[in-house]
Design an enzyme around this catalytic site. Structure first.
Site, PDB file in Angstrom:
ATOM      1  N   PRO A 155      28.733  -8.531 -25.819  1.00 53.94           N
ATOM      2  CA  PRO A 155      27.530  -9.333 -26.076  1.00 53.94           C
ATOM      3  C   PRO A 155      27.058 -10.108 -24.850  1.00 53.94           C
ATOM      4  O   PRO A 155      25.847 -10.221 -24.612  1.00 53.94           O
ATOM      5  CB  PRO A 155      27.976 -10.278 -27.201  1.00 53.94           C
ATOM      6  CG  PRO A 155      29.081  -9.563 -27.883  1.00 53.94           C
ATOM      7  CD  PRO A 155      29.796  -8.816 -26.806  1.00 53.94           C
ATOM      8  N   TYR A 156      27.987 -10.634 -24.063  1.00 50.68           N
ATOM      9  CA  TYR A 156      27.602 -11.375 -22.858  1.00 50.68           C
ATOM     10  C   TYR A 156      26.896 -10.453 -21.872  1.00 50.68           C
ATOM     11  O   TYR A 156      25.798 -10.771 -21.367  1.00 50.68           O
ATOM     12  CB  TYR A 156      28.845 -11.988 -22.210  1.00 50.68           C
ATOM     13  CG  TYR A 156      28.570 -12.632 -20.869  1.00 50.68           C
ATOM     14  CD1 TYR A 156      27.902 -13.842 -20.785  1.00 50.68           C
ATOM     15  CD2 TYR A 156      28.962 -12.005 -19.685  1.00 50.68           C
ATOM     16  CE1 TYR A 156      27.632 -14.426 -19.556  1.00 50.68           C
ATOM     17  CE2 TYR A 156      28.702 -12.576 -18.451  1.00 50.68           C
ATOM     18  CZ  TYR A 156      28.035 -13.788 -18.390  1.00 50.68           C
ATOM     19  OH  TYR A 156      27.766 -14.357 -17.174  1.00 50.68           O
ATOM     20  N   ALA A 157      27.504  -9.300 -21.578  1.00 47.92           N
ATOM     21  CA  ALA A 157      26.912  -8.378 -20.613  1.00 47.92           C
ATOM     22  C   ALA A 157      25.546  -7.900 -21.082  1.00 47.92           C
ATOM     23  O   ALA A 157      24.593  -7.808 -20.289  1.00 47.92           O
ATOM     24  CB  ALA A 157      27.847  -7.192 -20.386  1.00 47.92           C
ATOM     25  N   SER A 159      23.426  -9.452 -23.124  1.00 49.02           N
ATOM     26  CA  SER A 159      22.441 -10.534 -23.076  1.00 49.02           C
ATOM     27  C   SER A 159      21.937 -10.749 -21.655  1.00 49.02           C
ATOM     28  O   SER A 159      20.746 -11.009 -21.433  1.00 49.02           O
ATOM     29  CB  SER A 159      23.034 -11.833 -23.640  1.00 49.02           C
ATOM     30  OG  SER A 159      24.072 -12.349 -22.815  1.00 49.02           O
ATOM     31  N   LYS A 160      22.821 -10.613 -20.680  1.00 50.58           N
ATOM     32  CA  LYS A 160      22.412 -10.788 -19.285  1.00 50.58           C
ATOM     33  C   LYS A 160      21.653  -9.566 -18.760  1.00 50.58           C
ATOM     34  O   LYS A 160      20.736  -9.708 -17.935  1.00 50.58           O
ATOM     35  CB  LYS A 160      23.638 -11.069 -18.414  1.00 50.58           C
ATOM     36  CG  LYS A 160      24.285 -12.426 -18.681  1.00 50.58           C
ATOM     37  CD  LYS A 160      23.382 -13.573 -18.263  1.00 50.58           C
ATOM     38  CE  LYS A 160      24.130 -14.899 -18.257  1.00 50.58           C
ATOM     39  NZ  LYS A 160      23.323 -16.003 -17.720  1.00 50.58           N
TER      40      LYS A 160
END
Length: 245
Positions: A155-157, A159-160
């Site tokens: 999810p972090y990757a 979103s970025k």
């Protein structure tokens, strides 16, 4: 230069604090921001000439919109917006159930939607800045994991990666008055990453520069993008060359 104002979100520690201090050295008045570390923010105000501090939870849309209004009330103008605040939660990429929909929404709210809301709220002030001087500047802080399949969690990757694409779309939409770029760091030495010995070893062993970045390395790059009056729509990877391996 002394009257130009820069809002740096997430600027009471790590990369954000280094960016704030660097922009002050470059002559900007800085509006500091954090979600919870108000005491640190107020101490930095005493340290940095003419700075102000603004507390807001960027996961809350109303608070995010109010942040720009608070900065304009304090300073009367805005010339640079650095969307540095972000949320990263380590989840093994193979543990799909741990990446719950609630965590997805939380990271998208902070890492993608909040920067877009801040840009929308700041647009009029940034265009007003450009009317009386050089183009205004927005710098989004992404991650090298937004450009390759890595990162602290899926999810972090993701979103970025979306923030990187939004950066290019905004550059097309807002130019020539407002330039929009992103810096995509790899591992940066901060209190949070001190607890990631496996990642530290990866950078020391595999990257051409044989070390992770210091916050000041990223701050220097942000300052360069703010100073340049031509570059827009770029995603500048700053991972010591690890992406080459």
């Amino acid at each position: 230069m002394s009257e130009r104002v820069a809002l740096v979100t997430g600027s009471t520690s790590g990369i954000g604090a280094a960016i704030a201090r660097r922009l002050v050295r470059d002559g900007y008045v800085v509006a500091l921001h954090s979600r919870s570390s108000a005491e640190v923010g107020r101490a930095m105000v005493r340290e940095l000439k003419n700075a102000s501090y603004h507390q807001a939870d960027l996961g809350d849309e109303t608070a995010a919109r109010g942040l720009v209004a608070s900065v304009l009330e304090a300073h009367g103008r805005l010339d640079v917006l650095v969307n540095n605040a972000g949320l990263s939660i380590r989840i093994p990429h193979t543990d799909l159930k741990a990446a719950t929909p609630a965590l997805w929404r939380q990271m998208l709210d902070v890492n993608l939607i909040a920067p877009f809301v801040l840009v929308a709220e700041a647009e009029a002030a940034l265009r007003a800045s450009a009317a009386s001087g050089p183009a205004a500047s927005i710098v989004n802080i992404g991650t090298h994991a937004g450009s390759r399949p890595k990162g602290s969690s899926i999810p972090y990757a993701a979103s970025k990666a979306a923030l990187h694409h939004v950066t290019k779309l905004l550059a097309l939409s807002l130019g020539p008055d407002i330039r929009v770029n992103a810096v995509a760091p790899g591992l940066v030495e901060t209190p949070m990453t001190a607890n990631w010995p496996d990642m530290l070893e990866t950078w020391r062993a595999k990257s051409p520069m044989k070390r992770p970045a210091k916050p000041e390395d990223i701050a220097d790059l942000v300052a360069a993008l703010c100073a340049n009056d031509y570059v827009t729509g770029e995603i500048v990877i700053a991972d010591g060359g690890l992406n080459l391996t």
